[in-house]
Design a protein around this motif. Sequence first.
Motif, PDB file in Angstrom:
ATOM      1  N   LYS A 195      63.646  62.857 -54.658  1.00 56.49           N
ATOM      2  CA  LYS A 195      64.388  62.488 -53.376  1.00 56.49           C
ATOM      3  C   LYS A 195      65.705  62.622 -53.334  1.00 56.49           C
ATOM      4  O   LYS A 195      66.344  62.926 -52.355  1.00 56.49           O
ATOM      5  N   THR A 255      65.326  42.349 -52.950  1.00 55.68           N
ATOM      6  CA  THR A 255      64.972  43.779 -53.012  1.00 55.68           C
ATOM      7  C   THR A 255      63.915  43.896 -54.058  1.00 55.68           C
ATOM      8  O   THR A 255      64.249  43.462 -55.219  1.00 55.68           O
ATOM      9  N   ASN A 262      64.488  51.317 -56.446  1.00 61.63           N
ATOM     10  CA  ASN A 262      63.886  50.399 -55.136  1.00 61.63           C
ATOM     11  C   ASN A 262      62.749  51.073 -54.625  1.00 61.63           C
ATOM     12  O   ASN A 262      62.542  52.352 -54.244  1.00 61.63           O
ATOM     13  N   GLU A 307      61.390  50.639 -51.712  1.00 55.40           N
ATOM     14  CA  GLU A 307      61.439  51.097 -50.271  1.00 55.40           C
ATOM     15  C   GLU A 307      61.713  52.170 -50.326  1.00 55.40           C
ATOM     16  O   GLU A 307      61.314  53.459 -49.477  1.00 55.40           O
ATOM     17  N   THR A 308      62.790  52.584 -50.866  1.00 55.04           N
ATOM     18  CA  THR A 308      63.822  53.914 -50.611  1.00 55.04           C
ATOM     19  C   THR A 308      63.373  54.967 -51.808  1.00 55.04           C
ATOM     20  O   THR A 308      63.882  56.131 -51.717  1.00 55.04           O
ATOM     21  N   LEU A 321      65.032  55.076 -54.529  1.00 55.36           N
ATOM     22  CA  LEU A 321      66.279  55.545 -55.225  1.00 55.36           C
ATOM     23  C   LEU A 321      66.662  54.370 -56.144  1.00 55.36           C
ATOM     24  O   LEU A 321      66.257  53.403 -56.070  1.00 55.36           O
ATOM     25  N   ASP A 340      68.922  51.775 -57.234  1.00 53.81           N
ATOM     26  CA  ASP A 340      70.332  51.128 -56.796  1.00 53.81           C
ATOM     27  C   ASP A 340      71.217  50.535 -57.910  1.00 53.81           C
ATOM     28  O   ASP A 340      72.254  50.376 -57.670  1.00 53.81           O
TER      29      ASP A 340
END
Length: 264
Positions: A41, A161, A186, A188-189, A191, A193
């Motif tokens: 990503k 989150t 994360n 959802e992403t 990534l 955090d």
Amino acid sequence: MKTIISSFLLLCMFMAACNQEIVIRDFQNKGHEIIYNMVQKVGDYQMLLEREDVVYTYTYTTADGKEDVSTEKYIFDGELSYGRYEKHERTLPQLEGTIEQGYDGKEYWLKHEGKILTDEQFLKRVAFNRPTNFYWFAMFQKLLDPGLKYEYLGEEEVEGTSYEVVKVTFETTNEKPTDIYQLYVNKETALIDQFLFTVADFGVMEKPYLMKLEYEEVDGMLIPAHRQYKQSTWNAEVNEEPWTKVEWSEIKFKNDLSKAIFEK
């Protein structure tokens, strides 16, 4: 003849696809797979190599207000590293004026106002700063280096989150402690955090630091350019003390840097 060639090409494509699938699926465990997906990503080390080098401004402000400001330059092939400090209230503050640090792939060096310094204690600081600054910039890409171990710690919710938590440690052939990273990915992403980390070189192992991140997109890569950290517990709980802040600004790849820059 055309049929034979077409069949051969199809076979080659099938084998290549199978081989790629084997490589991608050759994970130690779920934690390893999560980190692999995160690196895809943000951009992997091959993407850094394709961009050849980077120049950026590094601003480091401690919780008590001391500040370093340096121009950082790296060549990714060989991990060459250079920093020119116009402000260094926490790094060799006893040296007034501009200092330069460098690593040419073999040797660390230090200049003060253009003059080479050979003080052993000063050079120990350079030998910490140069690889450390480089590592922080390329850390996510280097999380796929050989010799790392991954442990999936499960899912956790932080401030609303959902995260998948992965512990990363380093293989060692001696009893010397190595750094530990506990990464919050994360869901959802994909990534990171935030993450917990130790600093083995300074004996900080029992109480980790918590690093929080914000990203910038630069030349097709996601760079965690805005950072803040302070001491934490292993449950990522922090106190009310101020954060140490780190900013990477004016990030530019492909500067056609000469290797002479990294030589003393």
